[in-house]
Enzyme design. Structure first.
Site, PDB file in Angstrom:
ATOM      1  N   ARG A   1       0.867  -1.181   0.000  1.00  0.00           N
ATOM      2  CA  ARG A   1       0.000   0.000   0.000  1.00  0.00           C
ATOM      3  C   ARG A   1       0.898   1.224   0.000  1.00  0.00           C
ATOM      4  NH1 ARG A   1      -3.542   1.079   5.199  1.00  0.00           N
ATOM      5  NH2 ARG A   1      -1.966   2.670   5.605  1.00  0.00           N
TER       6      ARG A   1
ATOM      7  N   HIS B   1      -4.107   4.965   4.209  1.00  0.00           N
ATOM      8  CA  HIS B   1      -5.378   4.270   3.987  1.00  0.00           C
ATOM      9  C   HIS B   1      -6.296   5.110   3.109  1.00  0.00           C
ATOM     10  CE1 HIS B   1      -9.216   2.311   4.742  1.00  0.00           C
ATOM     11  NE2 HIS B   1      -9.675   3.434   5.235  1.00  0.00           N
TER      12      HIS B   1
ATOM     13  N   TYR C   1       2.271   5.443  11.890  1.00  0.00           N
ATOM     14  CA  TYR C   1       2.379   4.044  12.326  1.00  0.00           C
ATOM     15  C   TYR C   1       3.283   3.195  11.435  1.00  0.00           C
ATOM     16  CZ  TYR C   1      -1.485   3.843   8.952  1.00  0.00           C
ATOM     17  OH  TYR C   1      -2.260   3.994   7.828  1.00  0.00           O
TER      18      TYR C   1
END
Lengths: 327, 359
Positions: free
Chosen positions: B255, B259, B268
């Protein structure tokens, strides 16, 4: 005209629609060889086979979600949730998916599914085999909620539900399955959604009910008639769409309205009817719009004295009619 | 569980059985999806759209797997990272951006859905929602109907590994396994459910291991290996159409973005990890693979880049200028309306330009 029990009418409705249209399939827990725990689907597997009558795993979300997909690809699924109390694992599929597939796709996909579920107390079903769940679904745009009270309506409304292009929640009071009988014609007929019936006319007050409570309300009306109180009783048949005109026209004549349902009182469907009457027929009222509903305990407990305390009855409804009439 | 073979230096044409032209089409699709996605972020940061949720890093796997489908026949049940897949089914860049901008002519929802919540009835792209994992049951239902009606169709369900933990996924795989449905679950494992890393999502390293519990094959593929993804899906489609039942394909992808436009993944994920992820970008990897095989040369690459730039500009201008939904339509299509088609088989898919060619 043939006389049928409530459950026989439902079974005939399913069978006739399956004969009429090969796209109709039935799926759910134990609906196949066993014919359902109440035998609503008895005989369908023998007549239509594995390809039309599917015994599913104990997975309610799957029952709803697979129905949605099958409907998108040309079938007309009739799903059975074994008890309305067990529909909650399927809530996300019903509310987030089925109810808004048409809306969210701007009308390019539809969701022609029917979900049948036995609901209601009074059969020693306790907390998880006796709930009334209609208020959860009636709140949701995109769903239709049907609650028949007679064998004639059960068959006619079920046919309408199966042919309807949108998702229908079809709630059957389990205590009525074998205790309620009525005339049901053999031939083709349907009962439209959104049209209430008036099984008893009267001038002193309007009683609005559906399902088993309709029968209790009629019994109560017969009792108070002995004292000269003529109650009009309305059978909603479908709570969404709601036949507002029939309710309002009746209350404008009688001036009083009692709404009766077995479901919990707080936030129950009676509040919607009461608000409708208060907003649209206020000038005609000469008494408070009154709700008589299930107490706000989480469904009907198991022990008989507790169940009896929970359940409404013709006597309780008759008392409420007398109180409101005397207002 | 099987793991697809590592490509090594094998020629992609020989390995895939696909023509050079088809491989270049796949490269074009991946590059187009990347360029559109990057434009979507720019539009969002410029305040011209409200939200982006991205498929960057997933494009190679989506292109490879959907290359095994037959648009018009098969179904895609997409999720919000499926821009590549929906274009493989025939949606155009303009259509993708009509959804991104929430315009009236958005073919999937008429401006009702958040960006990347795809759907297109004419392309057999099923309408999607935000609660994750629900679409697999719809895929199972579509596959059940295909089986019961005797129609050779495959339903490909795409989702992330985060979604794969939902109860609906268990219920659907169980049902699909019982009935040997023509369904493929395609799990795009990027290692994160928003911020929660894989080791906090599942107790097993591979989602594909779960396939054994449903009596179906589980296949793990390198999501940066476009041809490998294609081959795994081709086998799954063959099995599905032969009545041999469902397959679970898990592609390990990266990814490349947060998000969504409302996420800051540096909170994170370490800089080292992000740099390492960037090195696994499927776009340059596939380009280099095709270059090395002589399938892609500088001239055709430049030509494709020019076409894509034009397509992205066109989609942006077209969608931004398109009409907004009329407020008077708010209550349309809550229920079927008079004149709507009666329930029945879906209309035949319309003709389309497979591969999402630039307009």
């Amino acid at each position: 005209m043939p006389v049928r029990t409530f459950i026989e009418a439902i079974r005939e409705g399913l069978r006739d629609e399956m004969r009429r249209d090969e796209r109709v399939i039935v799926l759910g827990e134990d609906v196949g060889r066993k014919g359902g725990v109440f035998y609503a689907t008895d005989g369908l597997w023998a007549e239509f086979g594995d390809g039309r009558v599917l015994d599913t795993p104990l997975t309610e979300s799957m029952i709803a979600g697979v129905s949605i997909g099958a409907a998108a690809n040309g079938l007309l699924p009739v799903a059975e949730i074994q008890f309305a109390d067990f529909i909650f694992p399927a809530m996300n599929q019903v509310i987030s998916e089925a109810a808004r597939i048409r809306y969210r796709s701007n009308g390019t996909y539809g969701c022609p599914i029917t979900i049948r579920a036995p609901y209601g107390a009074g059969v020693h079903g306790a907390l998880y085999h006796s709930q009334s769940v209609e208020a959860f679904f009636a709140h949701v745009p995109g769903l239709k909620v049907v609650i028949p009270s007679t064998p004639y309506d059960a068959k006619g409304l079920l046919r309408t539900a199966i042919r309807d292009p949108d998702p229908v929640i079809f709630l059957e009071h389990k205590k009525m399955y074998r205790s309620v009988r009525g005339e049901v014609p053999d031939g083709e007929y349907t009962v439209p959604f959104g049209r209430a019936a008036i099984p008893r006319t009267g001038s002193r007050l309007t009683v609005v009910a559906y399902g088993l409570m309709l029968h209790y309300a009629l019994e109560a009306a017969a009792r108070v008639a002995e004292d000269g109180i003529e109650a009009e009783v309305i059978d909603l048949r479908t709570i969404r769409p709601l036949d507002e005109e029939t309710i309002l026209a009746s209350v404008r004549r009688t001036g009083k309205c009692l709404v009766v349902h077995e479901d919990n009182r707080f936030g129950g469907f009676g509040a919607e009817v009461a608000a409708l009457v208060a907003e649209e027929a206020f000038d005609y009222l000469d008494g408070p719009v009154t709700r008589l509903a299930g107490p706000d305990s989480p469904a009907s407990p198991n022990a008989l004295p507790l169940e009896e305390a929970f359940m409404l009855s013709p006597a309780k409804i008759a008392a409420a009619i007398r109180t409101l009439t005397a207002y | 569980v099987t793991t697809a073979g590592f490509p090594g230096a094998q020629d992609p044409v020989a390995r895939s059985g696909l023509s050079s032209e088809r491989l270049v089409e796949l490269y074009r699709l991946i590059a187009l999806a990347r360029a559109l996605d990057e434009r979507a972020w720019i539009l969002n940061r410029a305040g011209r759209t409200h939200f982006v949720i991205s498929g960057q890093g997933h494009e190679g796997a989506e292109a490879g797997v959907t290359a095994a489908l037959t648009p018009g026949r098969d179904w895609l049940l997409p999720y919000y990272r499926s821009m590549t897949g929906v274009m493989a089914m025939g949606m155009t860049p303009r259509e993708v951006f009509l959804l991104q901008f929430g315009k009236a002519d958005d073919p999937g929802s008429g401006g009702r859905q958040m960006p990347s919540h795809y759907g297109h009835a004419g392309r057999r792209v099923f309408t999607s929602s935000s609660p994750v994992g629900t679409q697999i049951l719809h895929g199972a239902g579509i596959a059940l109907a295909a089986k019961l009606r005797g129609i050779p169709e495959v339903a490909l369900v795409a989702m992330g590994e985060g979604s794969a933990n939902q109860g609906d996924v268990h219920e659907a795989l169980n049902f699909a396994g019982i009935h040997r449905l023509p369904m493929i679950l395609f799990v795009e494992n990027n290692g994160y459910a928003i911020s929660v890393p894989a080791e906090r999502e599942t107790a097993v390293p591979d989602i594909a291991q779960r396939a054994a519990g449903y009596a179906m094959p589980g296949v793990i593929v390198d999501g940066g290996d476009v041809v490998g993804c294609y081959l795994a899906a081709r086998d799954a489609v063959t099995r599905a159409l032969a009545g041999e039942g469902p397959t679970l394909i898990e592609a390990k992808v990266t990814r490349l973005t947060g998000h969504s436009s409302d996420d800051q993944q540096t909170k994170y994920r370490s800089a080292e990890e992000l740099a390492e992820q960037r090195a696994q970008d499927p776009l340059p990897r596939f380009r280099d693979e095709l270059r090395a095989a002589g399938v892609l040369d500088e001239a055709s690459e430049a030509q494709i880049a020019t076409e894509i730039a034009a397509a992205v500009a066109d989609a942006t201008d077209f969608a931004e200028a398109a009409a907004d939904p009329d407020p008077s339509t708010l209550l349309r299509h809550v229920y079927a309306e008079p004149g709507d088609p009666v329930p029945g088989p879906p209309p035949a898919a319309t003709s389309h330009d497979v591969g999402g060619r630039p307009a």
